[in-house]
Design a protein around this motif. Structure first.
Motif, short mmCIF file in Angstrom:
data_model
loop_
_atom_site.label_atom_id
_atom_site.label_comp_id
_atom_site.label_asym_id
_atom_site.label_seq_id
_atom_site.Cartn_x
_atom_site.Cartn_y
_atom_site.Cartn_z
N GLY A 72 0.83 -1.39 -0.36
CA GLY A 72 -0.06 -0.15 0.36
C GLY A 72 0.82 1.21 0.26
N VAL A 128 6.23 -8.04 -0.42
CA VAL A 128 5.28 -9.10 -0.40
C VAL A 128 4.18 -8.09 -0.16
N GLU A 129 3.42 -8.58 -1.62
CA GLU A 129 2.10 -7.71 -1.11
C GLU A 129 0.97 -8.76 -1.35
N ARG A 130 -0.03 -9.18 -0.36
CA ARG A 130 -0.86 -9.99 -0.52
C ARG A 130 -1.69 -10.69 -1.90
N GLY A 188 -9.38 1.75 -5.61
CA GLY A 188 -9.76 1.78 -4.65
C GLY A 188 -9.54 2.62 -3.02
N GLN A 214 -11.06 6.90 -1.99
CA GLN A 214 -11.78 8.26 -2.56
C GLN A 214 -10.18 9.32 -2.48
N ARG A 223 -6.58 7.65 -3.43
CA ARG A 223 -5.46 6.55 -3.41
C ARG A 223 -4.97 6.26 -4.14
N GLU A 275 1.60 -12.87 -1.80
CA GLU A 275 2.40 -13.62 -0.63
C GLU A 275 2.48 -12.66 0.55
N ALA A 308 -1.44 -8.89 9.98
CA ALA A 308 -1.16 -9.59 10.41
C ALA A 308 0.49 -10.01 10.58
N TYR A 334 -16.07 3.12 0.97
CA TYR A 334 -15.36 3.59 -0.48
C TYR A 334 -15.74 2.80 -1.69
N TYR A 382 -15.03 -1.31 -0.81
CA TYR A 382 -14.04 -1.27 0.44
C TYR A 382 -15.17 -0.90 1.88
N LEU A 440 4.37 -0.04 10.13
CA LEU A 440 4.66 1.16 9.57
C LEU A 440 3.45 2.10 8.95
N ASP A 452 -0.55 1.99 8.63
CA ASP A 452 -1.82 1.51 9.34
C ASP A 452 -1.48 0.68 10.92
N PRO A 458 -10.04 6.77 9.09
CA PRO A 458 -9.85 7.78 8.23
C PRO A 458 -10.18 9.04 8.37
C1 LIG Z 1 -8.53 -0.79 -0.92
C2 LIG Z 1 -8.36 0.61 -0.01
C3 LIG Z 1 -8.63 1.97 -0.06
C4 LIG Z 1 -8.69 2.82 1.12
N1 LIG Z 1 -9.38 3.77 0.88
C5 LIG Z 1 -8.97 4.85 1.87
C6 LIG Z 1 -10.20 5.97 1.46
O1 LIG Z 1 -10.66 6.10 0.63
N2 LIG Z 1 -9.97 7.24 2.30
C7 LIG Z 1 -8.69 6.47 3.29
O2 LIG Z 1 -8.77 7.40 4.53
N3 LIG Z 1 -8.20 5.84 3.23
C8 LIG Z 1 -8.40 4.78 2.76
N4 LIG Z 1 -7.38 3.74 3.44
C9 LIG Z 1 -6.81 3.42 3.95
C10 LIG Z 1 -5.29 4.47 3.48
O3 LIG Z 1 -4.75 3.74 2.62
C11 LIG Z 1 -4.46 4.16 5.17
O4 LIG Z 1 -4.84 4.96 5.84
C12 LIG Z 1 -3.19 4.81 4.30
O5 LIG Z 1 -3.11 5.07 3.01
C13 LIG Z 1 -2.17 4.09 4.89
O6 LIG Z 1 -1.84 3.00 4.45
P1 LIG Z 1 -0.70 1.61 4.43
O7 LIG Z 1 -0.17 0.99 3.51
O8 LIG Z 1 -0.51 1.78 6.08
O9 LIG Z 1 -2.29 0.69 4.92
P2 LIG Z 1 -3.23 0.13 3.72
O10 LIG Z 1 -3.41 0.63 2.84
O11 LIG Z 1 -4.19 0.01 3.91
O12 LIG Z 1 -1.95 -1.06 2.94
C14 LIG Z 1 -2.06 -2.22 3.62
C15 LIG Z 1 -1.81 -2.95 2.23
O13 LIG Z 1 -0.90 -4.58 3.06
C16 LIG Z 1 -2.05 -6.00 2.14
N5 LIG Z 1 -1.67 -6.70 2.76
C17 LIG Z 1 -2.55 -7.20 4.04
N6 LIG Z 1 -2.49 -7.84 4.77
C18 LIG Z 1 -1.04 -8.63 3.86
C19 LIG Z 1 -0.28 -9.17 4.50
N7 LIG Z 1 -0.20 -9.82 5.71
N8 LIG Z 1 0.97 -9.43 4.32
C20 LIG Z 1 1.19 -8.47 3.04
N9 LIG Z 1 0.56 -6.90 2.40
C21 LIG Z 1 -0.86 -7.34 3.25
C22 LIG Z 1 -3.24 -5.40 1.86
O14 LIG Z 1 -3.27 -5.49 0.50
C23 LIG Z 1 -2.40 -3.39 1.52
O15 LIG Z 1 -2.08 -3.23 0.02
C24 LIG Z 1 -8.26 2.45 2.66
C25 LIG Z 1 -7.19 1.07 2.07
C26 LIG Z 1 -7.42 0.03 0.90
C27 LIG Z 1 -6.82 -1.12 1.50
#
Ligand SMILES: Cc1cc2nc3c(=O)[nH]c(=O)nc-3n(C[C@H](O)[C@H](O)[C@H](O)COP(=O)(O)OP(=O)(O)OC[C@H]3O[C@@H](n4cnc5c(N)ncnc54)[C@H](O)[C@@H]3O)c2cc1C
Length: 408
Positions: A13, A33-35, A42, A44, A106, A130, A166, A188, A273, A293, A295, A302
């Motif tokens: 992400g 690795v991205e699951r 997806g 907004q 996003r 993975e 995880a 969303y 979502y 790192l 979320d 959000p």
């Molecule tokens: C599809 C989607 C839509 C979102 N839309 C919004 C929005 O509209 N507004 C908003 O405020 N926030 C949204 N969020 C949350 C926002 O992206 C995060 O708050 C912020 O960008 C921080 O991102 P992050 O990479 O920490 O987490 P995330 O964006 O949740 O990314 C985590 C990534 O890790 C992957 N993953 C999960 N489990 C595993 C695993 N075990 N091994 C490997 N990969 C794994 C997920 O598929 C994802 O791609 C959304 C998240 C997603 C996934």
């Protein structure tokens, strides 16, 4: 420059990609690795302001961001007939209000990062479909067992796998220990732009216990639908899309306006979502050679509008500290935590009292919220609103030697 350090990043992400980019640019080996089986679409609009915009600039991402920037001119609150009872053009708050001067979806921001990673070359190994099943760490590294069956050794592991991480569960313990339910759910999804939408404007309709909105997408033919629900937690909703959509339909049944169109399009949305509004608080952001790192380590939900900003700033600091002293990754993790914590404390603050203020349960409460919203946009109170929305601007982003590598 090339170092021996090999970092595993779990999650592709914003957080995962934003840390991998400066790492590989600094000559550090990174495996991501991205699951999911490919980049997840997806989400907004997310905004870049203050320190997160500075990170985007230092990483050289602004040309890509500008090319995909949304044409978002402001926000309205509408009644059941579509009449706007509050209008907030972006310039009303100098681009520091609910609509910032740089808004991008996003999914598009993630694509900008993926494009930059593809251009960066370097020692990057990117694997979709993975994830990590188990890991053990010792003084010198981390042995990781992957879902696909392989076992590999890394110097450092970064859990950037989102709010239900995880990696956090494997290393720190069950989610319930660190997660606080904030009283509702958010959803969303992309819908065909309904007739009657004002181009470039985000519109929100508030009803007791729920809100529904529509927001510009990069393609004017489609729009992003936003739903917020105030309801008790129900663990059965976790993976049941049918139940999630039934709940949305039930809670928005009386909303009027464009809601029937939005609900009709929901079932066919390519990127539906739905997740709970939750806050993640960790006592520490690392344990040994595993760091959290984005979320996974610090989520304000959000509702703060700061998830992407925290991911970008955290990624920049983590990569910066590792690149500054690759020989001491454990020390770098401690400095990352110390450096990012003051930013997180501000960024995780909920605006205006959280969901209970945003989504009152009664009609009288809704009228009160409407009156407060009107008051907040009145001329004398605008500076207060700007201060509330730019609380993280006072944070001073450290500088790292990777700045010059990243702007190349
Ligand atoms: C599809 C989607 C839509 C979102 N839309 C919004 C929005 O509209 N507004 C908003 O405020 N926030 C949204 N969020 C949350 C926002 O992206 C995060 O708050 C912020 O960008 C921080 O991102 P992050 O990479 O920490 O987490 P995330 O964006 O949740 O990314 C985590 C990534 O890790 C992957 N993953 C999960 N489990 C595993 C695993 N075990 N091994 C490997 N990969 C794994 C997920 O598929 C994802 O791609 C959304 C998240 C997603 C996934």
């Amino acid at each position: 420059m090339s170092t021996e350090l090999h970092v595993l990043v779990c999650g592709g992400g914003i957080a995962g990609n934003a840390v991998a980019l400066p790492l590989v640019r600094a000559g550090i080996r990174a495996t991501v690795v991205e699951r999911a089986s490919g980049p997840r679409p997806g989400g907004q609009a997310v905004d870049l302001r203050g320190p997160s915009r500075e990170v985007a600039e230092r990483m050289g991402l602004m040309p890509g961001i500008r090319a995909r920037q949304l044409d978002e001119r402001g926000m309205t609150y509408v009644d059941r007939t579509g009449h706007a009872y509050v209008r907030m053009p972006a310039e009303m708050f100098d681009g520091k209000g609910p609509v910032a001067d740089i808004e991008i979806t996003r999914g598009d921001l993630n694509q900008v990062l993926l494009d930059a990673l593809a251009e960066a070359g370097g020692a990057l190994d990117y694997r979709y479909g993975e994830w990590v099943e188990a890991l053990t760490q010792d003084e010198d590294g981390v042995e990781v067992a992957f879902a696909s069956g392989g076992v590999e050794r890394f110097d450092l592991v970064v859990g950037a796998d989102g709010v239900h991480s995880a990696m956090r569960r494997l290393v720190f313990g069950p989610e319930e220990r660190f997660s606080t339910y904030l009283g509702g759910y958010t959803s969303y999804f992309t819908v065909p732009t309904p007739a009657g939408v004002e181009p470039g404007w985000m519109a929100m309709r508030m009803v007791p216990r729920a809100a529904v909105g529509i927001r510009p997408d990069a393609d004017p033919a489609t729009s992003k639908a936003i739903v917020m629900l105030r309801v008790d937690a129900d663990p059965a909703l976790r993976r049941d899309v049918g139940a999630q959509q039934r709940l949305i339909r039930r809670m928005l049944a009386e909303a009027g306006w464009l809601t029937p169109h939005i609900l009709d399009a929901m079932a066919d949305a390519p990127d539906f979502y739905f997740d709970e509004l939750a806050r993640i608080d960790m006592p520490h952001l690392s344990a040994g050679r595993v760091a959290l790192l984005g979320d996974a380590g610090y989520c304000g939900s959000p509702m703060t509008g700061m998830g992407t900003a925290m991911a970008m700033v955290g990624a920049y600091l983590l990569a910066g500290e590792l690149a500054a002293d690759p020989a001491d990754p454990v020390g770098a993790l401690a400095r990352y935590e110390a450096g990012v914590t003051p930013f997180l404390e501000k960024a995780k603050e909920l605006p205006g009292g959280g969901l209970s203020m945003m989504l009152p349960t009664t009609r009288i409460g809704s009228m009160l919220t409407r009156a407060v919203t009107r008051l907040m946009v009145s001329r004398p109170l605008r500076p207060v609103m700007i201060r509330m929305m730019s609380g993280t601007d006072v944070y001073e982003l450290p500088s790292y030697p990777l700045d010059s590598a990243s702007s190349a």
